[in-house]
Design an enzyme around this catalytic site. Structure first.
Site, PDB file in Angstrom:
ATOM      1  N   CYS A 161       0.837  -1.197   0.000  1.00 51.98           N
ATOM      2  CA  CYS A 161       0.000   0.000   0.000  1.00 51.98           C
ATOM      3  C   CYS A 161       0.877   1.254   0.000  1.00 51.98           C
ATOM      4  O   CYS A 161       1.734   1.411   0.860  1.00 51.98           O
ATOM      5  CB  CYS A 161      -0.900   0.003   1.219  1.00 51.98           C
ATOM      6  SG  CYS A 161      -1.851   1.512   1.391  1.00 51.98           S
TER       7      CYS A 161
ATOM      8  N   ASP B  61      23.111   2.026 -14.167  1.00 55.27           N
ATOM      9  CA  ASP B  61      22.935   0.658 -13.688  1.00 55.27           C
ATOM     10  C   ASP B  61      21.912  -0.060 -14.573  1.00 55.27           C
ATOM     11  O   ASP B  61      20.787   0.419 -14.728  1.00 55.27           O
ATOM     12  CB  ASP B  61      22.440   0.705 -12.226  1.00 55.27           C
ATOM     13  CG  ASP B  61      22.459  -0.658 -11.561  1.00 55.27           C
ATOM     14  OD1 ASP B  61      22.757  -1.654 -12.236  1.00 55.27           O
ATOM     15  OD2 ASP B  61      22.193  -0.707 -10.336  1.00 55.27           O
TER      16      ASP B  61
END
Ligand SMILES: [Zn+2]
Lengths: 464, 241
Positions: A254, A390
């Site tokens: 959530c 990355d």
């Protein structure tokens, strides 16, 4: 719709968006849900086009007129010198000369802001086209999606009553700190260059603050993305689009309280009260179902489920602005590319279809698009500054769905991609360039899926 | 090992899985499959009761401060992971996972949190984020050069109960004593993303041998893995001033 009457001299305009921020609602009890009793047609109150035409003359002061002229001169000079479309530099100069220029240019127009991690550029173009069925509309079509880009777009045509503006997720709050858009479209949120932008939760919280500053705007939001639900749920006017989410890894918990949500495909309701709202528009395999249950065929020139979702957002925006469905849809249908996305281009003597995928969520959408086809496939991945250095995210993408196909890989990080594909059980050839990769394919109309800088480079090469 | 399947636990990907950490599980399962050995992926979510004790290998990824604190609380529950480690079951902790498995870490707000203490390593925020390619010479027999990508604020000090996974040739690593990562027994921690096992197949096979308890048949490295390792470790040479 307060923008036609807003006084441009209000003192708050010089404050930073943070200072202007409306106080967060202090409710600590149960979360207020969108009114479930509201009928579908209440979402679609017909609003007439603005009576007052935006005017260049009249109340504009010398500073503003100067800023506009300098901005336009810089833009056209930059264009003539071949430095690009000129929008950014012109907008930046004009904003420096007159910091209030954005709100002044927005005054009297009905502006639709489009934001989210993926699909901004395509959806913005759809909104602009749909608006043009009613009246002229400007748009930041080149993707310059911060304030200077907005100023540049609004400067291109002062008599256009409509504007469709793509906005970077973290900059929407700056926009709503300056004027209230007629509509705000929240498409989706997912991880995107984490080492640069910050995590999804931060972006969701920023969008929520942005919406609190625009209580009169119509928010059109993706009810299937829990991060978007979190951002929009407290706003008084929300139209919920059910577009589905393929990428779930940023929506397992959530966004408000951190409790586990699990499967977002069902009607989830968190212990804190945040819940998936009922849909006003539901995207299907061929079109969209409206609140009254009527199915509308979309039949788009653009491919895939993802573009039916984008088109639904655009259609909902056009209807909110008083447009009619048939002419708006006719214009959306004709769009066949957006700033090169989905375009058929010539590259290395071949015709290819070019697709952009810049994060795990958009890779999933694009792989889904090509997974049913047996056309040759080229994947291109770079890791320059604009892509993020990355490339570990390659392992978040379900390349396994390409099993059984032979694909060509290229780009700065072709080897990382090849290793990923090896472990996914997909046969891959490493090529030094996209053109060489295409040379390794036969027949058909190859699909080239490229990430941000790779896409940009391919597009540039195809045009020279 | 239950029957012929190696049970690989992917621990808390909902909290710690920010940088393609699931990739390490994909690599392990595939390397077993290429050798004709079955595997089962056991995903442990924060909604589960606790970490099961009966897996053959545990993978813990990286995440933000709040997620790390929540992860420590979850991992302590039931003590399954600690007991598995006492039985010699291998664990791989990446980035935030290193900090969680260590003795303690300080979050951005200056608060100190106790870790699980499975490696003797303590972490505090550094002055700036260490972001970029990292290359080390591994201290583990037969593993050789390690390559990865680091992105972390934490600087880690090793205590006497752990030794470094590698000596830094390029990059920041732990930020102290040219060390990168931490190893205690069969618990290996590192700051390397990439994911680390995709770029370093020998490290993957070492973990699998520990998990199975016997040597594995050698597997020839596919050409693109060799080429990727060469490309990533050579940048260091090219960029040296
Ligand atoms: Zn909640």
């Amino acid at each position: 719709m307060t923008d036609t009457t807003r006084d441009t001299d209000e003192p708050s305009l010089d404050q930073t968006p943070a200072q202007r921020q409306a106080p967060e609602q202090q409710s600590t009890g149960r979360h207020r849900l969108p009114d479930q009793g509201q009928s579908a047609d209440q979402h679609w109150k017909v609003v007439p086009a603005p009576e007052q035409q935006p005017a260049e003359a009249g109340r504009m002061d010398l500073r503003t007129t100067t800023a506009m002229n300098v901005g336009r001169m810089a833009a056209s000079l930059s264009q003539r010198l071949g430095l690009g479309s000129g929008g950014m530099i012109g907008g930046r100069l004009a904003l420096t000369l007159q910091p209030k220029l954005l709100q002044q240019l927005a005054t009297g127009r009905r502006v639709v802001m489009v934001t989210g991690t993926n699909g901004k550029t395509t959806t913005t173009q759809m909104v602009a086209e749909a608006m043009r069925a009613q009246a002229p509309a400007v748009s930041n079509a080149t993707g310059a999606n911060m304030l200077d880009g907005h100023v540049a777009a609004l400067l291109t045509r002062l008599d256009a009553p409509f504007a469709a503006l793509e906005v970077d997720e973290l900059h929407l709050a700056q926009v709503t700190g300056r004027f209230e858009p007629a509509a705000i479209l929240l498409l989706n949120l997912s991880r995107d260059q984490l080492d640069r932008v910050g995590e999804v939760r931060t972006v969701a919280a920023s969008l929520k603050r942005a919406l609190a500053q625009a209580p009169g705007a119509q928010v059109i939001a993706n009810r299937d993305d829990p991060n978007i639900v979190f951002a929009a749920a407290d706003h008084p006017n929300v139209t919920w689009v059910s577009g589905g989410v393929r990428w779930r890894d940023d929506a397992l918990n959530c966004p408000r309280c951190g409790a586990f949500i699990g499967d977002v495909d069902r009607d989830w309701r968190c212990q804190c009260g945040l819940a998936r709202p009922p849909a006003d528009w539901k995207v299907t395999d061929t079109g969209v179902i409206d609140g009254a249950g009527t199915h509308h065929e979309l039949a788009l020139a653009l491919p895939g489920h993802v573009n039916r979702v984008n088109a639904t957002f655009a259609l909902a925006a056009a209807l909110h602005l008083g447009g009619e469905e048939a002419p708006a849809l006719a214009r959306i249908r004709r769009i066949s590319q957006a700033a090169g996305r989905y375009d058929t281009i010539r590259l290395g003597g071949r015709r290819v279809r070019l697709l952009l995928a810049k994060n795990p969520a958009s890779w999933l959408e694009m792989l889904d698009l090509v997974s049913g086809s047996d056309e040759p496939l080229v994947l291109v991945v770079n890791s320059r500054e604009a892509d993020g250095y990355d490339v570990s995210w390659l392992w978040d993408v379900d390349f396994e769905m390409l099993r059984g196909r032979r694909v060509q890989v290229a780009g700065d990080r072709a080897l990382d991609l090849a290793v990923r594909l090896r472990y996914a059980g997909v046969q891959a050839n490493v090529a030094s360039t996209v053109e060489v990769a295409l040379g390794g394919t036969q027949g058909g109309l190859p699909d080239v899926i490229a990430n941000y800088t790779a896409f940009r480079d391919v597009l540039t090469r195809s045009r020279t | 090992m239950t029957g012929e399947r190696v049970r690989i636990a992917l621990v808390l990907p909902d909290l710690l899985g920010t940088y393609g950490d699931r990739g390490n599980a994909i690599v392990l399962a595939q390397r077993l499959r290429w050798r004709g050995i079955g595997s089962e992926l056991v995903t442990v979510l924060s909604s589960d009761d606790a970490v099961p004790e009966d897996c053959d290998l545990y993978l813990i990824g990286g995440g933000e401060d709040v997620a790390q604190v929540a992860a420590v609380r979850f991992l302590r529950r039931g003590g399954g992971l600690t007991r598995a480690v006492q039985h010699g079951v291998p664990v791989l902790g990446i980035c935030g996972g290193l900090q969680v498995l260590g003795t303690g870490f300080v979050t951005g707000d200056g608060q100190r949190h106790e870790g699980l203490g499975l490696v003797d390593a303590s972490t505090e925020p550094g002055r700036g984020r260490a972001i970029g390619e990292v290359t080390t010479q591994s201290s583990l027999g037969g593993v050789g050069m390690l390559t990865g990508f680091e992105n972390h604020l934490g600087r880690t000090t090793l205590g006497p109960g752990s030794h470094a996974l590698g000596r830094v040739v390029r990059g920041t690593g732990n930020g102290h004593d040219e060390a990168e990562g931490a190893v205690t027994g069969h618990v290996i921690c590192t700051y390397m993303h990439g994911p680390v096992l995709a770029r370093n197949p020998k490290l993957a096979d070492l973990l699998l041998e520990w998990a199975i308890g016997e040597p594995l048949a050698p597997l020839p490295d596919p050409p693109e893995i060799k080429a990727l390792r060469t490309e990533r470790t050579r940048i260091h040479v090219r960029n040296r001033k």
